[in-house]
Design a protein around this motif. Structure first.
Motif, PDB file in Angstrom:
ATOM      1  N   SER A  48       0.851  -1.193   0.000  1.00 41.33           N
ATOM      2  CA  SER A  48       0.000   0.000   0.000  1.00 41.33           C
ATOM      3  C   SER A  48       0.887   1.243   0.000  1.00 41.33           C
ATOM      4  O   SER A  48       2.065   1.162   0.342  1.00 41.33           O
ATOM      5  N   LEU A  63       0.075   3.791   1.779  1.00 44.20           N
ATOM      6  CA  LEU A  63      -0.116   4.445   3.077  1.00 44.20           C
ATOM      7  C   LEU A  63       1.229   4.449   3.820  1.00 44.20           C
ATOM      8  O   LEU A  63       2.010   3.521   3.670  1.00 44.20           O
ATOM      9  N   TYR A  64       1.472   5.443   4.625  1.00 41.75           N
ATOM     10  CA  TYR A  64       2.726   5.623   5.365  1.00 41.75           C
ATOM     11  C   TYR A  64       3.907   5.907   4.442  1.00 41.75           C
ATOM     12  O   TYR A  64       5.030   5.510   4.714  1.00 41.75           O
ATOM     13  N   LEU A 104      -0.193  11.338  10.338  1.00 41.87           N
ATOM     14  CA  LEU A 104      -1.077  10.165  10.288  1.00 41.87           C
ATOM     15  C   LEU A 104      -0.784   9.240   9.111  1.00 41.87           C
ATOM     16  O   LEU A 104      -0.907   8.026   9.247  1.00 41.87           O
ATOM     17  N   GLY A 151       4.081   8.003   7.620  1.00 46.02           N
ATOM     18  CA  GLY A 151       5.044   6.995   8.044  1.00 46.02           C
ATOM     19  C   GLY A 151       6.248   7.610   8.727  1.00 46.02           C
ATOM     20  O   GLY A 151       6.197   8.745   9.219  1.00 46.02           O
ATOM     21  N   PRO A 152       7.383   6.890   8.742  1.00 46.62           N
ATOM     22  CA  PRO A 152       8.550   7.378   9.496  1.00 46.62           C
ATOM     23  C   PRO A 152       9.153   8.670   8.940  1.00 46.62           C
ATOM     24  O   PRO A 152       9.855   9.371   9.641  1.00 46.62           O
ATOM     25  N   ASN A 153       8.902   8.957   7.658  1.00 49.25           N
ATOM     26  CA  ASN A 153       9.456  10.188   7.079  1.00 49.25           C
ATOM     27  C   ASN A 153       8.388  11.267   6.938  1.00 49.25           C
ATOM     28  O   ASN A 153       8.481  12.139   6.070  1.00 49.25           O
TER      29      ASN A 153
END
Lengths: 382, 294
Positions: free
Chosen positions: B152, B154-155, B234, B237-239
């Motif tokens: 996906s 997402l993130y 939201l 992700g980590p970045n």
């Protein structure tokens, strides 16, 4: 004539503007006052009611949906002591601190900061010492959580009573993680690259990393922040998302995007109760812990009722319900209740096996807070 | 006599402007002045005690690379989202203003502003449901063989861009619609009659006349997107960290009001300069394309 009409209009507009600016809405019981001014307007109304012979009101600051507002919490207390409990909710302890600084003292009677903030509150002169003789259940509380240095004054005064404790430890999906997990190292390998979730809280993040790098996170004066930063950067390679709330964790976990990470014990409980496979373990290196504590706020006008609230919250009846409520149970701090719990009930809150090493959140000076946050922001911005 | 009447109407005009000037003073100028003052404050006001003045906040900001990295990243995202919104909005707004039948326009307008009826957070969560692994979009892409199962966007930064475009597109469409609607059909027709093609008509007639709407759209999209932080936190992700998160952490996490205010001040100044440059460039382009000389 035109001038008169015009002047009237301007006058009305000006009046409307000023009355609009000055008007304070009184929030309903279910609403969260966003400022202390709103909360104080509620309190003023209550004081009027009290003078006119109505029942006394206790204003409680707490997280929304965190035990005290359950049916076995405030409604039962009101029934027992013929009083009224009003809640003021906050979303972070920092918000509670600001709330108290901006008019909360004298309006809020009791509040629930975690251990780490209890000292800040105490040193800022926001708390009243607790007369333990007015809290009959005091002797029943687990000794390990009593007399914590954060909650104790220079002359041994007690400023806070423990209410519940918890950990932010290692949780994983046993269907995706089939190996035996005993250490934080599992988050750093290639096996679960892009499938790790990590708590977006600078204190917990740095503490967990300090534990992983073999340091004592409860001793912030001697922490090697450079080593911690490098460790967190290495971990970032594997992270799918940094979570900040239950929902942040539950959504990617249930959709399979996340299979392992540090999580609150409560998240693991919720996942397990919803039928999603979840194991929660205490790594051999140690784990991060917290204790939530009730305090009496300075200048309260119902000190005795506040003591009764503390006694009720930490007492046998509430603590048993709190530790056994289906789907949202919490660890107890009451010895009598702990003895009553079955192994199944203890397992439900991951308390059957106690962690060998728990590092409580340390008290950080403002400089240390800024340094720790800077490290965390550097990791996230990198 | 005439001068007296003019003076009177000036006085009346000033009186009318009074309430709005007062609002501007209370809600805009005083808070900005406070922000500037607080940016030189050493920490936070505790127990009503003022902590004193310092310039360390600015020294810290410019010596650490966190702010510059995040500022550059946020501006990049802001610019990209704005460009995407412009590219999508022009045909949409033109279609609504010129191609759609008048009785359908209100319905189309309603559809554009429909997302405003719900909270911003709900919009983000709705997009998360669509973008997550097993969600509608990823399942569809998987079925078409474009993605593999379990993947996906997402993130990732792509998700941040997508969510921000979804949220801010209506602002750009509405701004451009207002401008394009006011362009007379006879002007476009005249351009065609004189031999200009669709592209040339757009560049020489439509674009210059839609500049006011375009500038408002850029202002309404780029400024809030650059300062946003909920979306990136939201779905990024980590970045996902942006400069808004850095400012937010100073107020909500460590209560360092002084440093938070200094970050906000510099952010505001940089954004104001960029918007002034954008305005200048667009006006310059308008003059060049429109054939006007300085």
């Amino acid at each position: 004539m035109k001038k008169i009409i015009l002047s009237m209009l301007i006058l009305c507009t000006g009046l409307w503007l000023f009355t609009g600016c000055g008007k304070k809405e009184t929030p309903s019981e279910a609403e969260t006052p966003s400022t202390m001014e709103e909360a104080s307007s509620e309190e003023t109304e209550t004081e009027v009611e009290t003078e006119s012979g109505e029942v006394p009101t206790l204003v409680v600051a707490n997280w929304k949906g965190y035990g005290a507002d359950e049916d076995f919490g405030a409604p039962r207390f009101e029934e027992l002591y013929n009083c009224k409990v009003e809640f003021v909710y906050f979303n972070s302890v920092e918000e509670l601190y600001t709330m108290l600084q901006t008019g909360g003292i004298g309006n809020i009677d009791v509040a629930l900061p975690s251990t780490v903030y209890t000292q800040t509150f105490r040193e800022s002169g926001m708390l009243e010492p607790i007369d333990t003789s007015k809290v009959p259940c005091y002797g029943d509380l687990i000794e390990a959580y009593l007399n914590l240095p954060e909650a104790t004054g220079e002359n041994g005064e007690v400023y806070a009573l423990p209410w519940t404790w918890g950990t932010t430890s290692l949780g994983y999906n046993p269907e995706a993680v089939t190996e035996e997990v005993t250490t934080w190292d599992v988050l750093y390998g290639d096996a679960y690259k892009g499938k790790v979730a990590f708590f977006d809280d600078y204190v917990t993040a740095l503490m967990t990393s300090a534990i992983h790098t073999g340091q004592n996170p409860s001793d912030p004066d001697h922490l090697d922040l450079q080593a911690v930063k490098e460790d967190l950067l290495a971990l970032k390679e594997n992270v799918c998302t940094y979570w900040a709330s239950y929902d942040d964790y539950l959504n990617p976990y249930t959709s399979g995007e996340v299979v392992i990470g540090n999580m609150w014990a409560g998240t693991a409980t919720q996942l397990k109760n919803s039928g999603t496979p979840c194991n929660y373990i205490y790594p051999v290196e140690g784990t991060v812990g917290y204790v939530d504590m009730w305090c009496i706020i300075k200048d309260t006008d119902c000190y005795d009722l506040a003591c009764k609230w503390l006694d009720f919250m930490c007492g046998e009846e509430f603590q048993y319900n709190f530790a056994t409520v289906e789907g949202n149970a919490h660890n107890t701090v009451n010895n009598k209740v702990y003895e009553k719990l079955t192994d199944e009930q203890k397992a439900a809150v991951w308390a059957l096996e106690t962690p060998s090493k728990v590092y409580m959140q340390p008290v950080l000076t403002p400089e240390q807070q800024n340094d720790w946050l800077e490290v965390w922001n550097e990791v996230k911005a990198n | 006599m005439k001068t007296k009447t003019k003076k009177n109407s000036f006085k009346i005009g000033s009186l009318w402007a009074g309430p709005s000037a007062l609002m501007l003073l209370c809600l805009s100028l005083i808070p900005l002045a406070m922000l500037l003052l607080f940016s030189f404050m050493d920490g936070n006001i505790t127990n009503g005690v003022f902590p004193g003045w310092t310039i360390e906040n600015f020294q810290k900001m410019f010596s650490s690379n966190v702010f510059s990295k995040l500022m550059a990243k946020s501006l990049g995202i802001g610019a990209l989202v704005t460009v995407i919104c412009i590219l999508i909005s022009y045909p949409m707004a033109w279609g609504m203003a010129k191609a759609a039948k008048p009785h359908n326009r209100s319905m189309l307008m309603m559809l554009i502003i429909l997302p405003f009826f719900t909270s911003q957070l709900l919009l983000i969560y709705a997009m998360m449901m669509i973008l997550q692994s097993g969600g509608i979009l990823m399942t569809l892409l998987g079925a078409l063989g474009i993605t593999t199962d379990g993947t996906s966007i997402l993130y990732t930064p792509k998700a941040v861009i997508l969510v921000l475009v979804y949220e801010y597109l209506p602002y750009m469409v509405l701004c451009l619609y207002t401008s394009l609607e006011s362009i007379g059909d006879n002007l476009v027709q005249a351009s065609r009659v004189l031999g200009a093609g669709t592209f040339r008509t757009f560049i020489n007639v439509v674009f210059p006349m839609s500049i006011p709407g375009l500038l408002s759209g850029i202002l309404l999209v780029m400024v809030p997107v650059t300062g946003s932080f909920a979306e990136s936190a939201l779905v990024g992700g980590p970045n996902g960290m942006m400069v808004g998160s850095l400012i937010n952490s100073q107020y909500n996490t460590v209560l360092n009001m002084g440093y938070g205010a200094s970050l906000s001040c510099v952010f505001l100044i940089i954004l104001s300069i960029i918007m002034a440059v954008v305005r200048m460039l667009v006006n310059l382009a308008e003059r060049r394309i429109g054939g006007e000389t300085e």
